[in-house]
Design an enzyme around this catalytic site. Structure first.
Site, PDB file in Angstrom:
ATOM      1  N   THR A  94      42.811  38.526  45.581  1.00 36.24           N
ATOM      2  CA  THR A  94      42.061  37.510  46.299  1.00 36.24           C
ATOM      3  C   THR A  94      42.995  36.654  47.151  1.00 36.24           C
ATOM      4  O   THR A  94      44.050  36.201  46.682  1.00 36.24           O
ATOM      5  CB  THR A  94      41.269  36.646  45.305  1.00 36.24           C
ATOM      6  OG1 THR A  94      40.346  37.462  44.606  1.00 36.24           O
ATOM      7  CG2 THR A  94      40.557  35.513  45.991  1.00 36.24           C
ATOM      8  N   ASN A 119      43.239  38.841  32.096  1.00 32.51           N
ATOM      9  CA  ASN A 119      44.007  38.057  33.067  1.00 32.51           C
ATOM     10  C   ASN A 119      43.370  36.703  33.290  1.00 32.51           C
ATOM     11  O   ASN A 119      42.142  36.563  33.322  1.00 32.51           O
ATOM     12  CB  ASN A 119      44.161  38.832  34.390  1.00 32.51           C
ATOM     13  CG  ASN A 119      43.120  38.465  35.419  1.00 32.51           C
ATOM     14  OD1 ASN A 119      43.229  37.439  36.091  1.00 32.51           O
ATOM     15  ND2 ASN A 119      42.099  39.304  35.545  1.00 32.51           N
ATOM     16  N   PHE A 123      43.861  33.126  41.027  1.00 30.96           N
ATOM     17  CA  PHE A 123      44.054  33.289  42.466  1.00 30.96           C
ATOM     18  C   PHE A 123      45.436  32.863  42.963  1.00 30.96           C
ATOM     19  O   PHE A 123      45.555  32.083  43.918  1.00 30.96           O
ATOM     20  CB  PHE A 123      43.011  32.498  43.264  1.00 30.96           C
ATOM     21  CG  PHE A 123      41.595  32.959  43.163  1.00 30.96           C
ATOM     22  CD1 PHE A 123      41.260  34.172  42.574  1.00 30.96           C
ATOM     23  CD2 PHE A 123      40.563  32.178  43.665  1.00 30.96           C
ATOM     24  CE1 PHE A 123      39.937  34.591  42.498  1.00 30.96           C
ATOM     25  CE2 PHE A 123      39.237  32.587  43.587  1.00 30.96           C
ATOM     26  CZ  PHE A 123      38.918  33.796  42.999  1.00 30.96           C
ATOM     27  N   SER A 192      35.182  35.088  39.799  1.00 31.61           N
ATOM     28  CA  SER A 192      36.362  35.048  38.942  1.00 31.61           C
ATOM     29  C   SER A 192      36.163  33.994  37.857  1.00 31.61           C
ATOM     30  O   SER A 192      35.717  32.878  38.144  1.00 31.61           O
ATOM     31  CB  SER A 192      37.611  34.703  39.761  1.00 31.61           C
ATOM     32  OG  SER A 192      38.699  34.420  38.887  1.00 31.61           O
ATOM     33  N   ASN A 194      38.527  32.491  36.386  1.00 31.22           N
ATOM     34  CA  ASN A 194      39.799  31.791  36.236  1.00 31.22           C
ATOM     35  C   ASN A 194      40.012  30.637  37.198  1.00 31.22           C
ATOM     36  O   ASN A 194      41.071  30.014  37.195  1.00 31.22           O
ATOM     37  CB  ASN A 194      40.947  32.802  36.388  1.00 31.22           C
ATOM     38  CG  ASN A 194      40.841  33.921  35.381  1.00 31.22           C
ATOM     39  OD1 ASN A 194      40.558  33.673  34.213  1.00 31.22           O
ATOM     40  ND2 ASN A 194      41.049  35.151  35.831  1.00 31.22           N
ATOM     41  N   THR A 195      39.031  30.345  38.044  1.00 37.65           N
ATOM     42  CA  THR A 195      39.049  29.151  38.884  1.00 37.65           C
ATOM     43  C   THR A 195      37.931  28.247  38.401  1.00 37.65           C
ATOM     44  O   THR A 195      36.761  28.648  38.431  1.00 37.65           O
ATOM     45  CB  THR A 195      38.837  29.509  40.365  1.00 37.65           C
ATOM     46  OG1 THR A 195      39.951  30.284  40.809  1.00 37.65           O
ATOM     47  CG2 THR A 195      38.729  28.259  41.225  1.00 37.65           C
ATOM     48  N   LYS A 235      31.008  39.537  45.449  1.00 32.74           N
ATOM     49  CA  LYS A 235      31.409  40.082  44.152  1.00 32.74           C
ATOM     50  C   LYS A 235      30.841  39.224  43.032  1.00 32.74           C
ATOM     51  O   LYS A 235      31.016  38.006  43.012  1.00 32.74           O
ATOM     52  CB  LYS A 235      32.931  40.146  44.040  1.00 32.74           C
ATOM     53  CG  LYS A 235      33.431  40.896  42.804  1.00 32.74           C
ATOM     54  CD  LYS A 235      34.910  41.188  42.893  1.00 32.74           C
ATOM     55  CE  LYS A 235      35.381  42.094  41.760  1.00 32.74           C
ATOM     56  NZ  LYS A 235      36.805  42.482  41.911  1.00 32.74           N
ATOM     57  N   THR A 263      31.395  44.979  39.046  1.00 34.08           N
ATOM     58  CA  THR A 263      31.455  43.559  38.753  1.00 34.08           C
ATOM     59  C   THR A 263      32.906  43.085  38.700  1.00 34.08           C
ATOM     60  O   THR A 263      33.848  43.885  38.771  1.00 34.08           O
ATOM     61  CB  THR A 263      30.830  43.255  37.371  1.00 34.08           C
ATOM     62  OG1 THR A 263      31.630  43.911  36.354  1.00 34.08           O
ATOM     63  CG2 THR A 263      29.412  43.752  37.277  1.00 34.08           C
ATOM     64  N   ASN A 264      33.044  41.779  38.496  1.00 37.92           N
ATOM     65  CA  ASN A 264      34.340  41.189  38.180  1.00 37.92           C
ATOM     66  C   ASN A 264      34.626  41.400  36.687  1.00 37.92           C
ATOM     67  O   ASN A 264      33.891  42.103  35.996  1.00 37.92           O
ATOM     68  CB  ASN A 264      34.314  39.699  38.538  1.00 37.92           C
ATOM     69  CG  ASN A 264      35.644  39.184  39.072  1.00 37.92           C
ATOM     70  OD1 ASN A 264      36.688  39.472  38.495  1.00 37.92           O
ATOM     71  ND2 ASN A 264      35.606  38.435  40.152  1.00 37.92           N
ATOM     72  N   GLY A 286      38.876  46.870  32.109  1.00 41.15           N
ATOM     73  CA  GLY A 286      39.178  48.146  31.477  1.00 41.15           C
ATOM     74  C   GLY A 286      37.967  48.698  30.740  1.00 41.15           C
ATOM     75  O   GLY A 286      36.833  48.222  30.907  1.00 41.15           O
TER      76      GLY A 286
END
Length: 375
Positions: A94, A119, A123, A192, A194-195, A235, A263-264, A286
């Site tokens: 990203t 993860n 970003f 995501s 993670n933001t 996404k 998907t994410n 995965g």
């Protein structure tokens, strides 16, 4: 895993901190891409072109349906090398408007028993200016042989961490402007984990408003350059229920996008995992994601009646996985985690196995399969 990579992974890469190993592997690929004879060496791992595997979407011709997902080459450092390995397309990013470091380390963990990753990168990005320069330089070196010959490169877009949600559209619109000349398509990343707060942009009314703004920016930039707008995708997360997916499908249509990426990574964890693994922050990718991703693909395809093409992402590690995602409704697929564990021969092996499946099953075009088992 095939070829010499299993030994390299087992004896070297798996013993190095995951993010450091990623940087070393990507740096090695980038170096090969600049070394005389390096690209030819990488192309030896790719499969021969197979017309049965070509996919045409959004006015683009993909040599095969197997793409490399965003996250592997966040800053467009190794496009030539990665495409030489036989991927039909590559999604960089990203990318954020301004450079940012991402979350604090450690922020990437392997789950080798499941061939999975977790993860929480957040970003990390060199920013739009540097990525645009790298992609521009790469494109200038490419022969003018059409997309399927040189490879298709899309760009995954994200807002900066400090950008308020109310101002997110401005970030995405500026990214479209800054990367328009070097992107074959754009993916708006609102999923995501993670933001902080980013997934709130998936709320139907918010998403429709955001996508409308980005679509309008895409058209304005295209008109100013005297060309067609770039295909615009969005996404989505796998952690959505049926009602949310229905609302998002309708919002995406109202927002004027051209396709979906499903998907994410997921914030859920298998209940049988040890508490220490379940407690790690971030998104899981995965094989544990495979069925959830396929559920979302199938639901979106049904909801939209196939009107918007879908790129299926999540748990793809074999030709059977590719075919199952396609039959659920995806037109193309992407992988990331399987490449980490499988190495440079991954794309070539999948494409060869898809050709063998065509021989065995008798289909003449992979496009015949799209949505054939969506129900």
């Amino acid at each position: 895993m095939r070829g010499p990579y299993p030994a390299l992974y087992a004896h070297l890469l798996s013993r190095i901190e995951p993010e450091r190993a990623h940087a070393l592997a990507l740096g090695g690929l980038a170096l090969l891409g600049r070394t005389p004879g390096g690209l030819a060496l990488l192309r030896s791992r790719a499969a021969p072109a197979d017309p049965r595997l070509e996919v045409r979407r959004w006015g683009l011709r993909f040599a095969n349906p197997v793409g490399l997902a965003a996250g592997m080459d966040k800053d467009a450092r190794a496009c030539a090398a990665l495409l030489a390995l036989g991927f039909g397309h590559l999604e960089v990013g990203t990318v954020t408007l301004r450079p940012q470091p991402g979350n604090e380390r450690p922020r990437l963990w392997r789950v080798p028993e499941q061939r999975a990753l977790i993860n929480a990168l957040g970003f990390p990005s060199d920013g739009v200016a540097r990525v645009a320069r790298r992609l521009g330089a790469w494109r200038q070196r490419q022969p003018r042989q059409g997309e399927a010959a040189r490879g298709i490169v899309g760009v995954n877009l994200g807002k900066n961490r400090e950008t308020p949600l109310a101002a997110a559209a401005a970030d995405y619109c500026a990214l479209v402007d800054g990367l328009f000349e070097v992107a074959d398509y754009f993916t708006v990343n609102v999923s995501s984990p993670n933001t902080p707060g980013l997934r709130q942009l998936q709320l139907a009314d918010v998403l429709a408003e955001l996508l409308t703004a980005v679509t309008q920016a895409n058209r304005r930039v295209a008109a100013a350059r005297g060309t067609a707008p770039r295909p615009l995708l969005v996404k989505l997360a796998p952690d959505l229920d049926e009602a949310e997916l229905e609302a998002i499908a309708e919002a995406a249509t109202r927002g004027g996008v051209d396709g979906l990426v499903a998907t994410n990574s997921t914030v859920t964890r298998p209940p049988q995992w040890p508490p220490a693994l379940r407690a790690l922050p971030g998104g899981l990718s995965g094989p544990p994601l495979r069925e959830a991703a396929r559920r979302v693909i199938r639901r979106l395809y049904r909801s939209l009646g196939g009107r918007l093409p879908i790129i299926g992402v999540g748990g793809v590690s074999s030709a059977a996985d590719v075919l199952d995602h396609l039959r659920a409704g995806a037109s193309l697929v992407q992988l990331y985690t399987a490449f980490v564990y499988g190495g440079p021969g991954t794309a070539g092996a999948l494409v060869r196995d898809l050709g063998a499946a065509a021989d065995r099953e008798g289909w003449r075009s992979v496009e015949e399969l799209v949505g054939s088992e969506a129900g």
